[in-house]
Design a protein around this motif. Structure first.
Motif, short mmCIF file in Angstrom:
data_model
loop_
_atom_site.label_atom_id
_atom_site.label_comp_id
_atom_site.label_asym_id
_atom_site.label_seq_id
_atom_site.Cartn_x
_atom_site.Cartn_y
_atom_site.Cartn_z
N ASN A 167 -5.27 7.65 5.26
CA ASN A 167 -4.16 6.69 5.25
C ASN A 167 -2.84 7.32 5.69
O ASN A 167 -1.85 6.63 5.85
CB ASN A 167 -4.00 6.09 3.86
N GLN B 7 -5.79 2.97 0.24
CA GLN B 7 -6.27 2.62 1.57
C GLN B 7 -5.21 1.74 2.22
O GLN B 7 -4.48 1.01 1.54
CB GLN B 7 -7.58 1.82 1.41
N ARG B 8 -5.09 1.80 3.53
CA ARG B 8 -4.14 0.94 4.23
C ARG B 8 -4.52 -0.52 3.98
O ARG B 8 -5.69 -0.90 4.04
CB ARG B 8 -4.16 1.21 5.74
N SER C 42 -6.62 -2.40 6.54
CA SER C 42 -8.04 -2.02 6.51
C SER C 42 -8.74 -2.69 5.33
O SER C 42 -9.88 -3.14 5.45
CB SER C 42 -8.18 -0.51 6.42
N GLN D 89 -0.79 0.05 11.40
CA GLN D 89 -1.49 1.31 11.12
C GLN D 89 -2.66 1.05 10.19
O GLN D 89 -2.51 0.36 9.20
CB GLN D 89 -0.51 2.28 10.47
N TYR D 90 -3.81 1.58 10.51
CA TYR D 90 -4.98 1.39 9.65
C TYR D 90 -5.50 2.74 9.18
O TYR D 90 -5.15 3.78 9.74
CB TYR D 90 -6.07 0.58 10.35
N ASP E 121 0.85 -1.18 0.00
CA ASP E 121 0.00 0.00 0.00
C ASP E 121 0.89 1.23 0.00
O ASP E 121 2.11 1.12 0.04
CB ASP E 121 -0.99 -0.01 1.16
N ASP F 7 2.78 0.41 8.37
CA ASP F 7 2.29 -0.94 8.06
C ASP F 7 2.84 -1.94 9.06
O ASP F 7 2.12 -2.83 9.54
CB ASP F 7 2.69 -1.37 6.65
N TYR G 55 5.36 1.00 3.53
CA TYR G 55 4.78 2.31 3.80
C TYR G 55 4.74 2.48 5.32
O TYR G 55 4.28 1.59 6.04
CB TYR G 55 3.38 2.40 3.19
#
Length: 156
Positions: free
Chosen positions: A89, A29-30, A33, A81-82, A24, A77, A74
């Motif tokens: 994001n 989007q993460r 998620s 992290q969401y 991502d 991650d 990223y």
């Protein structure tokens, strides 16, 4: 594996082995998620990721670190992290509140990749596997690594 092989065939060897392995980014989007099946709006992501989403992220990271190319993580991650689409994001890094198990998993995978040259520069050879299993060999001279990833996860 079929799709990955179709992509690989589109690039010269040198380019393929140097491409970013990105799950991502600031434009998406993460991943964690998305693995939870959330829609892309901020209102849908009120709760931390599920255990199932964490398992799927671990599998994605395993592939990211063992597939040809350069793994690019990223920020966040590795800490679970969401977030939804941009700008959600890009939330601040969860210093001291990240998922410790994920942090350790990413560190372990990075160490394995760094310690075994075959995972960085070895040729890839797909292995025929079950529909829910991705399998390939990374090979360089006499060194071999066999990677088997099973995406079938029991859902609660």
């Amino acid at each position: 594996m079929e799709t990955l092989e179709l992509i690989r065939e589109q690039y010269p060897r040198e380019a393929f082995y140097a491409m970013f392995n990105l799950i991502d980014s600031h434009d998406t989007q993460r991943a964690i998620s998305a693995f939870d099946g959330y829609q892309k709006s901020v209102k849908d992501i009120a709760n931390p990721p599920s255990e199932n989403a964490k398992k799927l992220l671990k599998l994605a990271a395993l592939m990211q670190m063992t597939y040809p190319g350069a793994p690019v993580i990223y920020y966040g991650d590795e800490a679970g992290q969401y977030g939804a689409d941009d700008p959600d994001n890009r939330r601040a890094f969860p210093w001291g509140k990240g998922d410790r198990e994920l942090v350790e998993w990413y560190a372990k995978l990075a160490n394995i990749r760094n310690n075994y040259e075959v995972l960085r520069t070895g040729e890839i050879k797909p292995i025929l596997a079950h529909k829910d299993v991705l399998a390939y060999v990374r090979e360089k001279t006499s060194d071999k690594a066999i990677i088997v990833i099973n995406r079938e996860i029991q859902r609660a």
